[in-house]
Design a protein around this motif. Structure first.
Motif, mmCIF file in Angstrom:
data_model
loop_
_atom_site.group_PDB
_atom_site.id
_atom_site.type_symbol
_atom_site.label_atom_id
_atom_site.label_comp_id
_atom_site.label_asym_id
_atom_site.label_seq_id
_atom_site.Cartn_x
_atom_site.Cartn_y
_atom_site.Cartn_z
ATOM 1 N N MET B 308 0.820 -1.201 0.000
ATOM 2 C CA MET B 308 0.000 0.000 0.000
ATOM 3 C C MET B 308 0.852 1.248 0.000
ATOM 4 O O MET B 308 0.494 2.262 -0.587
ATOM 5 C CB MET B 308 -0.873 0.045 1.254
ATOM 6 C CG MET B 308 -1.931 -0.990 1.271
ATOM 7 S SD MET B 308 -2.683 -1.168 -0.365
ATOM 8 C CE MET B 308 -3.098 0.527 -0.701
ATOM 9 N N MET B 309 1.978 1.124 0.678
ATOM 10 C CA MET B 309 2.858 2.280 0.802
ATOM 11 C C MET B 309 3.295 2.769 -0.574
ATOM 12 O O MET B 309 3.479 3.970 -0.780
ATOM 13 C CB MET B 309 4.086 1.875 1.607
ATOM 14 C CG MET B 309 4.893 3.020 2.073
ATOM 15 S SD MET B 309 4.361 3.522 3.690
ATOM 16 C CE MET B 309 5.439 2.512 4.691
ATOM 17 N N ASN B 310 3.468 1.839 -1.502
ATOM 18 C CA ASN B 310 3.877 2.259 -2.838
ATOM 19 C C ASN B 310 2.852 3.192 -3.454
ATOM 20 O O ASN B 310 3.206 4.206 -4.040
ATOM 21 C CB ASN B 310 4.118 1.039 -3.727
ATOM 22 C CG ASN B 310 5.432 0.372 -3.378
ATOM 23 O OD1 ASN B 310 6.396 1.048 -3.004
ATOM 24 N ND2 ASN B 310 5.480 -0.938 -3.464
ATOM 25 N N GLU B 311 1.572 2.842 -3.281
ATOM 26 C CA GLU B 311 0.547 3.746 -3.812
ATOM 27 C C GLU B 311 0.556 5.058 -3.025
ATOM 28 O O GLU B 311 0.419 6.146 -3.602
ATOM 29 C CB GLU B 311 -0.836 3.090 -3.765
ATOM 30 C CG GLU B 311 -1.874 3.947 -4.478
ATOM 31 C CD GLU B 311 -3.269 3.317 -4.469
ATOM 32 O OE1 GLU B 311 -3.369 2.076 -4.492
ATOM 33 O OE2 GLU B 311 -4.251 4.082 -4.419
ATOM 34 N N ALA B 312 0.758 4.942 -1.713
ATOM 35 C CA ALA B 312 0.779 6.159 -0.884
ATOM 36 C C ALA B 312 1.935 7.068 -1.293
ATOM 37 O O ALA B 312 1.810 8.298 -1.293
ATOM 38 C CB ALA B 312 0.888 5.796 0.587
ATOM 39 N N ARG B 313 3.051 6.457 -1.664
ATOM 40 C CA ARG B 313 4.198 7.270 -2.082
ATOM 41 C C ARG B 313 3.910 8.002 -3.394
ATOM 42 O O ARG B 313 4.314 9.155 -3.575
ATOM 43 C CB ARG B 313 5.450 6.392 -2.186
ATOM 44 C CG ARG B 313 5.943 6.013 -0.809
ATOM 45 C CD ARG B 313 7.089 5.029 -0.766
ATOM 46 N NE ARG B 313 7.546 4.932 0.638
ATOM 47 C CZ ARG B 313 8.485 4.110 1.077
ATOM 48 N NH1 ARG B 313 9.091 3.289 0.241
ATOM 49 N NH2 ARG B 313 8.830 4.105 2.342
ATOM 50 N N LEU B 314 3.207 7.326 -4.284
ATOM 51 C CA LEU B 314 2.809 8.025 -5.509
ATOM 52 C C LEU B 314 1.844 9.162 -5.170
ATOM 53 O O LEU B 314 1.884 10.228 -5.787
ATOM 54 C CB LEU B 314 2.147 7.061 -6.499
ATOM 55 C CG LEU B 314 3.040 5.963 -7.092
ATOM 56 C CD1 LEU B 314 2.257 5.167 -8.135
ATOM 57 C CD2 LEU B 314 4.298 6.552 -7.732
ATOM 58 N N GLN B 315 0.977 8.934 -4.192
ATOM 59 C CA GLN B 315 0.040 9.998 -3.797
ATOM 60 C C GLN B 315 0.796 11.193 -3.205
ATOM 61 O O GLN B 315 0.407 12.342 -3.420
ATOM 62 C CB GLN B 315 -0.970 9.474 -2.757
ATOM 63 C CG GLN B 315 -1.954 8.436 -3.293
ATOM 64 C CD GLN B 315 -2.993 9.012 -4.254
ATOM 65 O OE1 GLN B 315 -3.047 10.218 -4.487
ATOM 66 N NE2 GLN B 315 -3.791 8.136 -4.842
ATOM 67 N N VAL B 316 1.855 10.924 -2.457
ATOM 68 C CA VAL B 316 2.664 12.027 -1.930
ATOM 69 C C VAL B 316 3.292 12.802 -3.091
ATOM 70 O O VAL B 316 3.287 14.037 -3.118
ATOM 71 C CB VAL B 316 3.761 11.515 -0.968
ATOM 72 C CG1 VAL B 316 4.752 12.624 -0.621
ATOM 73 C CG2 VAL B 316 3.124 10.976 0.310
ATOM 74 N N GLY B 317 3.801 12.058 -4.063
ATOM 75 C CA GLY B 317 4.363 12.711 -5.244
ATOM 76 C C GLY B 317 3.309 13.540 -5.967
ATOM 77 O O GLY B 317 3.568 14.665 -6.408
ATOM 78 N N LEU B 318 2.100 12.991 -6.045
ATOM 79 C CA LEU B 318 1.002 13.708 -6.702
ATOM 80 C C LEU B 318 0.662 14.985 -5.931
ATOM 81 O O LEU B 318 0.446 16.046 -6.537
ATOM 82 C CB LEU B 318 -0.226 12.792 -6.795
ATOM 83 C CG LEU B 318 -1.448 13.351 -7.527
ATOM 84 C CD1 LEU B 318 -1.141 13.584 -8.998
ATOM 85 C CD2 LEU B 318 -2.655 12.414 -7.383
ATOM 86 N N GLY B 319 0.634 14.879 -4.620
ATOM 87 C CA GLY B 319 0.351 16.061 -3.795
ATOM 88 C C GLY B 319 1.404 17.140 -3.999
ATOM 89 O O GLY B 319 1.083 18.323 -4.161
ATOM 90 N N ALA B 320 2.660 16.720 -4.003
ATOM 91 C CA ALA B 320 3.749 17.677 -4.201
ATOM 92 C C ALA B 320 3.641 18.327 -5.579
ATOM 93 O O ALA B 320 3.844 19.536 -5.738
ATOM 94 C CB ALA B 320 5.096 16.985 -4.043
#
Lengths: 609, 609
Positions: B308-320
């Motif tokens: 799940m963290m992998n998707e969460a990391r992409l979401q952090v990138g998306l937020g940034a």
């Protein structure tokens, strides 16, 4: 001494071993300087800054100045701090004894002031502006103005401001519209009535000093009543908040009012105001218009202000260095205490180690150290040049070279310290992780405070234009040539050091790359390409200069290793190895666009955004 | 449509022209996807985000969540926004229709969500965490847990959290001490009682949802009552704030309490809590201990969480990327409106021009554009890989390559977007000058909000270790080889474009330099030098990847110029020229230390600081 603000061993090294400030005592102006005075002053500064400035660091951020009717109220702790600062005589450090000062070199005053900036830059802004204001008056004001307005600032009874920007004229001072109309003369000289709005006035109002002396740029209208376009028409005026003797209307409230306070990201303890001059709220002598006294000749305002601005720019660099320095010290402490993770290969059931033992955290700490200590060294070096250049009435060749080098290095000292000092503060947040992102720790505030430094007293872009368009090309690049000579001397010393020869080689490569491009700029100063890429060239020169100074410090530390703490020597060597191996290789990247896409920006249509 | 959040022409270009998301409809899972659905969804997202999220951007920063007795109260405007988001069915965008979702590709859901992140990342954090929580449950939870806890989140009635860190265990999850003791079973499966403290829990409590589902990492003690050292002992539990049927104790308040709120630099609208599990304040079933249900097998907690963290990391990138994007749009608007200074050589009495016409401001805008658009493209590219890799049950070679590339690019998408997106927000302050430093403008808040992104979901240093120590060297570097193939294809296309051939040549040089170093790392994966310089190598690879994508977009835009807005094509070409000429030359600087000082950090004693 806590070493929390500026590490004393480092400061002693910079002042005594590296710069050799004691030799300034050979100049008549600084004959009184000796090591005891210096030590006592630094001890006092560290203790006062810790006790009175650091103690309200967070409170100053949380309780912003507020407008109470017509007056700005600031935190009582700021009053106390500035009173203690005045009582210690610190406003007068760098002023002549004839003006009630201690006549210390700027370098020494800067080393003292760095403690206060490190502890609380927002509170320290009040004395910084006051000293700059008083210095300008002592140099360009009449004896009457000096007595009436400079001396009380040197005593710390009055505070000062610099009123340059207007809402529509920030970087472009040519466009100011504040008017100054002749209004006779009195015991303070040629009197004018000013009207206009001044923006971003730090210390524009507060309730901590007896009076406030505003130094205001304004235009005197021509016979047709119109303002002269451009900067040539700008004059400078001293405008006290409360009028003083021997001027007329002494004791009257001047026609200067606070139109609003700016609410900033950081630096919040400093009241930052929009001031209205001459809106008629107060009527000294029963007439509207803020009473101001001409300083210098009409039309000389900007020239005078710029002489002061150079010192102010070094002060901004010093502030950025001081914030970076405390960011670094806090990071070191945290990284030594915070246990997290294990060395590679350690068993899962061993205890976690302090994060300072992880390679990537060492990288961050070393980068931060090199930026913080590099910025401090750079700024002190510049103040030292100023002391040497200005001490003698009759300038020697050496004095002139010092002045040329100072002129060249000032935009670097302002910009490099601001930009990389800010990175040091940013790294502090990163090292603290989630905790660094909370307001429970000081590092996020240090970042927010430091963020102003690349903006005020001329943005990075403005500095780059000054550097490439004026300083670098002046006198066919003579100042840069003098810089290269010093770099070459350091490189030659490095060649003889087994541990630093490689660092010297890296410095030599960086020097060659920068020098090649600078030569082409000097050969064709009007080239668009140079100005298109001015900021990158300023970055490259800044890194070269700091790389040189970092290596030079390491060599000096090695030379004097028997008289210095072993960690200090090891630290300076590590910083030099880091900076030459990890930072100097960034230089070719900044220089590359001048070849591959020299005029990308000027040719670009704004529609592409 | 205001184009203030994410410019629609750019998003359409990325999705339709560059990625070709419509082709995802060829996969059975996404058969329903068509351009009308996509357009309607993006229209809705832009309008809802503007109306309900952007409208309280400042209010959410100024009125932080507060602890009212035992409950956290958040701004009413956030309740309204999330209700509107739920009513539009947006929580369910990327979930299967069998779970009540719209079964849209992740790429499309990300394009929609980018509007909400851009408008108000703190408010958008609630759905982001809820979707991640529900996704994990739908993949690894029992049908009973899915029905009881995932489906209400997909409807937007319950919200979710991820409880990983503890005060003493941030980056080092191996050291968590939260215990989970077996407590029988009920209608929701194997039941445990949890006790421990969880730190940095975003959305840890709030009053906007009916219930909160915490997903908690904890250790099940062995027969000796001791916790297993390391990560192998970590299991995952679903811990609802209020217990639900068909579990026992349905309707009881679970033993989870808020011990405190963290007060952050930015991201303030998101309640960030220290949660205490099992302190006995509440006693479901008349016993202390927070009731939790095992998700997946014992000891599989970290493995599941990492998927799940992998998707969460992409979401952090998306937020940034989204914050960078709005920072850029605001900067363009300001730079077009703010008049200051004149072109070189213009007379003093001509009118000042918008600052967007000055070369140095163009430089800043173009840098910012290339970071913001580059980050958005990079993250969408990764989501597109995920859609392709995961859509089919039986994996083809193509699916496997997509997965390998996704694994390689995930730490880049997280880190590059966070680091350079933050630079874009920093530049926004600089372009706004003094105004940007005040809280009257949004840019300083965008910076503060964006500053979290390089920290959470794995700091930059942690990502670099993952990238170099695992992703890059896995399967003898097969994923990097696949990346190079794509870069080479783009370079070949560039050679045929008169305006972009030079950009292609610059890309080729960067590719060669990076590939050479990566080869040596793959050849000796255990080398200390590689891990010492992991962050620099991640920076280099990130710049190479974004340089490639930027050039690839420009080529696609040129190819389809007749169907695209002319400014968009010119903008993509300018970004590609800028990035290849000004950014790619930074790469050799990052690679250099691997040669000149490969093990500087690991060999360094911590005393030097």
């Amino acid at each position: 001494m806590t070493d929390a603000l500026i590490r004393r061993s480092d400061l002693d090294f910079l002042l005594l071993d590296w710069l050799g400030v004691e030799r300034l005592a050979e100049l008549p102006a600084f004959a009184e300087l000796n090591r005891e005075t210096l030590t006592a002053l630094l001890d006092l500064s560290d203790s006062l800054a810790t006790r009175h400035f650091l103690s309200h660091y967070k409170a100053g951020d949380q309780s912003e100045p507020r407008l109470d009717g017509e007056s700005v109220r600031i935190l009582p702790a700021i009053h106390t701090a500035l009173k203690a600062y005045a009582e210690a005589g610190l406003f007068g450090q760098s002023f002549a004894t004839e003006h009630g000062g201690l006549q210390l070199p700027l370098t020494v005053a800067a080393a003292s002031f760095a403690h206060f900036l490190s502890a609380n830059i927002a509170t320290a802004a009040y004395p910084m502006l006051t000293v700059a204001n008083a210095r300008l008056l002592t140099r360009f004001g009449s004896p009457e103005l000096i007595a009436a307005l400079a001396l009380p600032q040197i005593e710390g009874r009055f505070f000062g401001t610099m009123c340059l920007s207007e809402p529509q004229a920030g970087s472009s001072l040519a466009d100011i519209t504040t008017r100054a109309v002749a209004d006779g003369a009195d015991g303070l000289g040629a009197r004018y009535r000013l009207s206009g709005n001044k923006m971003w006035i730090s210390g524009g109002d507060q309730d901590a000093s007896e009076n406030i002396c505003h130094l205001v740029l304004a235009k005197i209208p021509g016979p047709d009543g119109k303002l002269v376009p451009g900067t040539a028409g700008i004059s400078l005026f001293a405008v006290p908040k409360v009028l003083v003797a021997p001027g007329d209307f002494a004791g009257s409230r001047n026609d200067v009012t606070v139109a609003g306070l700016n609410h900033k990201m950081g630096y919040r303890g400093t009241a930052n105001c929009l001031l209205n001059f001459g809106e008629g709220r107060h009527r000294p002598g029963d007439a509207a218009g803020a009473v101001g006294y001409l300083v210098g000749a009409p039309g000389q305002g900007l020239a005078i202000m710029f002489m002061m601005m150079n010192e102010a720019r070094l002060q901004v660099g010093l502030g950025a260095a001081a914030l970076a320095y405390r960011s670094h010290r806090l990071s070191v402490t945290y990284a030594m205490e915070r246990a997290q993770g294990r060395p590679r290969g350690a068993a899962a059931d061993t205890r976690p180690v302090p994060i300072a033992r992880h390679a990537d955290v060492k990288r961050l700490l070393l980068a931060q150290k090199s930026y913080a200590e590099g910025a401090l060294a750079l700024v002190l070096f510049c103040f030292h040049l100023a002391d040497r250049a200005e001490a003698r009435e009759d300038k020697t060749e050496e004095d002139k070279t010092a002045q040329a080098l100072l002129d060249l290095l000032t935009p670097i000292a302002k910009t490099w310290s601001s930009e990389w000092g800010l990175v040091a503060s940013d790294i502090a947040i990163q090292i603290h992780g989630g905790y660094g992102y909370t307001r429970d720790f000081d590092v996020e505030q240090l970042y927010r405070d430091n963020r102003l430094n690349p903006i005020h007293e001329g943005t990075t872009g403005i500095q780059a234009r000054d550097f490439v368009g004026r300083k670098l090309v002046r006198d066919k690049g003579i100042a840069f040539a003098a810089l290269l000579q010093q770099i070459d001397a350091t490189q030659a010393r490095a060649a003889a050091s087994p541990t630093l020869a490689e660092a010297g080689r890296m410095l030599g490569m960086a020097r060659a790359a920068v020098a090649e491009l600078v030569e082409s700029v000097v050969a064709d100063p009007a080239a668009t390409a140079a100005l298109d890429n001015a900021t990158a060239l300023l970055s490259a020169c800044g890194h070269l200069v700091v790389g040189w100074m970092t290596l030079d410090q390491a060599l000096t530390a090695q030379q004097r290793a028997d008289q210095l703490p072993a960690e200090l020597v090891a630290g300076k060597v590590a910083a030099a190895r880091y900076f030459t191996a990890h930072e100097l290789p960034k230089i070719p990247g900044w220089l590359a666009p001048s070849r591959s896409a020299p005029q990308l920006f000027s040719e670009l249509s704004a529609e592409v955004f």
